[in-house]
Design an enzyme around this catalytic site. Structure first.
Site, PDB file in Angstrom:
ATOM      1  N   CYS A 188     -37.445  -9.458  19.902  1.00  0.00           N
ATOM      2  CA  CYS A 188     -36.196  -9.146  19.205  1.00  0.00           C
ATOM      3  C   CYS A 188     -35.378  -8.121  19.995  1.00  0.00           C
ATOM      4  O   CYS A 188     -35.852  -7.025  20.298  1.00  0.00           O
ATOM      5  CB  CYS A 188     -36.527  -8.622  17.806  1.00  0.00           C
ATOM      6  SG  CYS A 188     -35.103  -7.980  16.939  1.00  0.00           S
ATOM      7  N   CYS A 200     -34.910  -4.757  18.123  1.00  0.00           N
ATOM      8  CA  CYS A 200     -36.121  -3.921  18.194  1.00  0.00           C
ATOM      9  C   CYS A 200     -36.189  -3.242  19.564  1.00  0.00           C
ATOM     10  O   CYS A 200     -36.563  -2.060  19.668  1.00  0.00           O
ATOM     11  CB  CYS A 200     -37.372  -4.756  17.947  1.00  0.00           C
ATOM     12  SG  CYS A 200     -37.650  -5.187  16.214  1.00  0.00           S
ATOM     13  N   HIS A 215     -38.433  -4.051  11.760  1.00  0.00           N
ATOM     14  CA  HIS A 215     -37.875  -5.402  11.883  1.00  0.00           C
ATOM     15  C   HIS A 215     -37.830  -6.119  10.529  1.00  0.00           C
ATOM     16  O   HIS A 215     -38.862  -6.330   9.897  1.00  0.00           O
ATOM     17  CB  HIS A 215     -38.680  -6.245  12.876  1.00  0.00           C
ATOM     18  CG  HIS A 215     -38.083  -7.607  13.069  1.00  0.00           C
ATOM     19  ND1 HIS A 215     -37.115  -7.864  14.011  1.00  0.00           N
ATOM     20  CD2 HIS A 215     -38.264  -8.771  12.398  1.00  0.00           C
ATOM     21  CE1 HIS A 215     -36.744  -9.125  13.929  1.00  0.00           C
ATOM     22  NE2 HIS A 215     -37.434  -9.701  12.957  1.00  0.00           N
ATOM     23  N   HIS A 219     -32.339  -9.929  13.460  1.00  0.00           N
ATOM     24  CA  HIS A 219     -32.790  -8.615  12.983  1.00  0.00           C
ATOM     25  C   HIS A 219     -31.665  -8.126  12.081  1.00  0.00           C
ATOM     26  O   HIS A 219     -30.514  -8.021  12.537  1.00  0.00           O
ATOM     27  CB  HIS A 219     -33.035  -7.682  14.176  1.00  0.00           C
ATOM     28  CG  HIS A 219     -33.509  -6.295  13.843  1.00  0.00           C
ATOM     29  ND1 HIS A 219     -34.648  -5.726  14.433  1.00  0.00           N
ATOM     30  CD2 HIS A 219     -33.007  -5.345  13.013  1.00  0.00           C
ATOM     31  CE1 HIS A 219     -34.807  -4.490  13.955  1.00  0.00           C
ATOM     32  NE2 HIS A 219     -33.819  -4.235  13.103  1.00  0.00           N
ATOM     33  N   HIS A 269     -28.714  -6.698  10.293  1.00  0.00           N
ATOM     34  CA  HIS A 269     -27.726  -5.723  10.763  1.00  0.00           C
ATOM     35  C   HIS A 269     -26.471  -5.810   9.916  1.00  0.00           C
ATOM     36  O   HIS A 269     -26.113  -6.875   9.405  1.00  0.00           O
ATOM     37  CB  HIS A 269     -27.382  -5.926  12.243  1.00  0.00           C
ATOM     38  CG  HIS A 269     -27.006  -7.331  12.609  1.00  0.00           C
ATOM     39  ND1 HIS A 269     -27.940  -8.329  12.787  1.00  0.00           N
ATOM     40  CD2 HIS A 269     -25.801  -7.908  12.829  1.00  0.00           C
ATOM     41  CE1 HIS A 269     -27.318  -9.460  13.096  1.00  0.00           C
ATOM     42  NE2 HIS A 269     -26.001  -9.229  13.124  1.00  0.00           N
TER      43      HIS A 269
HETATM   44  P1  5GP Z   1     -24.395 -11.651  14.279  1.00  0.00           P
HETATM   45  O1  5GP Z   1     -23.618 -12.737  14.956  1.00  0.00           O
HETATM   46  O2  5GP Z   1     -25.893 -11.927  14.336  1.00  0.00           O
HETATM   47  O3  5GP Z   1     -23.915 -11.296  12.921  1.00  0.00           O
HETATM   48  O4  5GP Z   1     -24.120 -10.334  15.126  1.00  0.00           O
HETATM   49  C1  5GP Z   1     -24.833  -9.977  16.269  1.00  0.00           C
HETATM   50  C2  5GP Z   1     -23.992  -8.972  17.011  1.00  0.00           C
HETATM   51  O5  5GP Z   1     -24.815  -8.349  17.969  1.00  0.00           O
HETATM   52  C3  5GP Z   1     -22.806  -9.578  17.757  1.00  0.00           C
HETATM   53  O6  5GP Z   1     -21.590  -8.990  17.277  1.00  0.00           O
HETATM   54  C4  5GP Z   1     -23.084  -9.223  19.214  1.00  0.00           C
HETATM   55  O7  5GP Z   1     -21.926  -8.889  19.930  1.00  0.00           O
HETATM   56  C5  5GP Z   1     -24.040  -8.071  19.103  1.00  0.00           C
HETATM   57  N1  5GP Z   1     -24.982  -7.958  20.204  1.00  0.00           N
HETATM   58  C6  5GP Z   1     -25.755  -8.964  20.724  1.00  0.00           C
HETATM   59  N2  5GP Z   1     -26.522  -8.484  21.715  1.00  0.00           N
HETATM   60  C7  5GP Z   1     -26.226  -7.171  21.840  1.00  0.00           C
HETATM   61  C8  5GP Z   1     -26.701  -6.136  22.718  1.00  0.00           C
HETATM   62  O8  5GP Z   1     -27.554  -6.328  23.583  1.00  0.00           O
HETATM   63  N3  5GP Z   1     -26.154  -4.898  22.555  1.00  0.00           N
HETATM   64  C9  5GP Z   1     -25.209  -4.637  21.601  1.00  0.00           C
HETATM   65  N4  5GP Z   1     -24.764  -3.380  21.536  1.00  0.00           N
HETATM   66  N5  5GP Z   1     -24.743  -5.584  20.756  1.00  0.00           N
HETATM   67  C10 5GP Z   1     -25.246  -6.838  20.887  1.00  0.00           C
HETATM   68 ZN    ZN Z   2     -36.175  -6.722  15.428  1.00  0.00          ZN
END
Ligand code: 5GP
Ligand code: ZN
Length: 113
Positions: A4, A7, A46, A97, A99
């Site tokens: 992850c 994580c 997690h 994960h 968020h």
């Molecule tokens: P989801 O699409 O799952 O709701 O949001 C995941 C978010 O994580 C996205 O807005 C993406 O830009 C962000 N994200 C993905 N990988 C990384 C990373 O390695 N670092 C950071 N700071 N944000 C990330």
């Molecule tokens: Zn995680």
């Protein structure tokens, strides 16, 4: 081995721009911001998504919402913010994960609901 990425961000294996950290919550700037200020708030432990919240792990949710106002201030948000949590395939969740997206720094044009 836990693959992850969030994580790994909590563990410092993947670098991030940290906004806030305590014993159970971590907040950092999104790498691809969708607003002038875009912070992700996550539990350190997690949990795959909101769909995995249950009686045994739900206390972290109130903790996250207790500290979101502080995190928003630390990130420089002064005029309101939107909180979003994408959960599962139809919501286009990309990182498995739990968020919360905190979006601010501009007047948002559209509401999602
Ligand atoms: P989801 O699409 O799952 O709701 O949001 C995941 C978010 O994580 C996205 O807005 C993406 O830009 C962000 N994200 C993905 N990988 C990384 C990373 O390695 N670092 C950071 N700071 N944000 C990330
Ligand atoms: Zn995680």
């Amino acid at each position: 081995m836990n693959d992850c990425i969030f994580c790994k961000i909590v563990d410092g294996v993947i670098p991030s721009k940290k906004v806030y950290e305590d014993e159970s919550v971590f907040a950092f700037y999104d790498i691809a911001p969708h607003a002038p200020i875009h912070v992700l708030v996550i539990p350190k432990s997690h949990i795959g998504s909101a769909d995995e919240i249950n009686i045994d792990n739900s206390s972290i949710i109130s903790r996250i919402f207790e500290v979101i106002p502080k995190i928003a201030k630390l990130a420089g948000i002064t005029n309101g913010y939107r909180i979003i949590s994408n959960c599962g395939p139809d919501a286009c969740q990309t990182v498995k994960h739990l968020h919360f997206h905190i979006l601010g720094g501009k007047t948002m044009k559209e509401k999602l609901i």
